[in-house]
Design a protein around this motif. Structure first.
Motif, mmCIF file in Angstrom:
data_model
loop_
_atom_site.group_PDB
_atom_site.id
_atom_site.type_symbol
_atom_site.label_atom_id
_atom_site.label_comp_id
_atom_site.label_asym_id
_atom_site.label_seq_id
_atom_site.Cartn_x
_atom_site.Cartn_y
_atom_site.Cartn_z
ATOM 1 N N ARG A 165 -5.798 0.678 -11.759
ATOM 2 C CA ARG A 165 -6.141 2.246 -11.899
ATOM 3 C C ARG A 165 -5.273 2.685 -12.859
ATOM 4 O O ARG A 165 -5.108 3.869 -12.906
ATOM 5 C CB ARG A 165 -6.025 3.130 -10.425
ATOM 6 N N ARG A 178 -4.154 3.623 -3.038
ATOM 7 C CA ARG A 178 -3.233 2.485 -3.677
ATOM 8 C C ARG A 178 -2.856 1.434 -3.431
ATOM 9 O O ARG A 178 -1.676 1.676 -2.522
ATOM 10 C CB ARG A 178 -3.139 3.464 -5.052
ATOM 11 N N TYR A 217 -0.763 0.048 -10.007
ATOM 12 C CA TYR A 217 -1.901 -0.111 -8.918
ATOM 13 C C TYR A 217 -3.333 0.024 -8.900
ATOM 14 O O TYR A 217 -3.846 0.242 -9.995
ATOM 15 C CB TYR A 217 -1.528 1.563 -8.562
ATOM 16 N N TYR A 218 -3.470 -0.115 -8.126
ATOM 17 C CA TYR A 218 -5.509 -1.049 -7.970
ATOM 18 C C TYR A 218 -6.499 -0.267 -6.826
ATOM 19 O O TYR A 218 -5.389 0.023 -6.339
ATOM 20 C CB TYR A 218 -5.077 -1.984 -7.883
ATOM 21 N N ASP A 219 -7.251 -0.386 -6.760
ATOM 22 C CA ASP A 219 -8.395 0.172 -5.274
ATOM 23 C C ASP A 219 -7.730 -0.435 -3.923
ATOM 24 O O ASP A 219 -7.883 -0.140 -3.149
ATOM 25 C CB ASP A 219 -9.593 0.324 -6.470
ATOM 26 N N TRP A 229 1.329 -0.833 -0.013
ATOM 27 C CA TRP A 229 -0.057 -0.491 -0.010
ATOM 28 C C TRP A 229 1.083 1.249 0.152
ATOM 29 O O TRP A 229 2.227 1.481 0.668
ATOM 30 C CB TRP A 229 -0.976 0.066 0.820
#
Length: 137
Positions: free
Chosen positions: A45, A22, A35-37, A8
């Protein structure tokens, strides 16, 4: 561990310019940071191409509030402002991303050199195949 492959970070947005948490994942070949939610990594993302990227401690602007463990990644396609939760974590991310940027740059350079060598060899082969010696009489 000296390197980080996922975790994170808080990232400053490109459009709204607000900071959002993210989940970042480094590709197996270390060429891309995606990167992702969240940790499920279902909804991408964005991604950062690391070849030749430069990573520096701190931010390259004066923020409204203190971002104590922030760092900046200047990639070929954009500038990314990221923040960790601790100094140790920031050092691991910087070490990882600097190594990845160098590795990805070297791999890209090697691929380009190999491609150029292959093209030169193909051209030489084609020229040799096209060459018809003059008949001696």
């Amino acid at each position: 561990p000296p390197f980080v492959s996922k975790g994170w970070l808080v990232k400053k947005g490109h459009k709204r310019r607000n900071w959002k948490r993210r989940y970042f994942v480094l590709s197996d070949d270390w060429s891309t940071l995606t990167y992702y939610d969240d940790e499920t990594a279902r909804r991408e993302r964005g991604r950062v191409r690391l070849a030749g990227a430069q990573c520096a401690m701190g931010l390259d602007y004066v923020p409204k509030r203190a971002h104590v463990f922030a760092f900046t990644v200047r990639a070929r396609d954009d500038v990314y402002h990221l923040e960790c939760s601790s100094e140790g974590e920031r050092q691991r991310w910087l070490r990882t991303l600097r190594t990845a940027a160098t590795s990805a740059r070297d791999a890209a350079k090697e691929a380009m050199e190999t491609e150029a060598e292959d093209a030169a060899l193909a051209a030489a082969t084609a020229a040799a195949d096209a060459f018809v010696p003059a008949k001696f009489t």
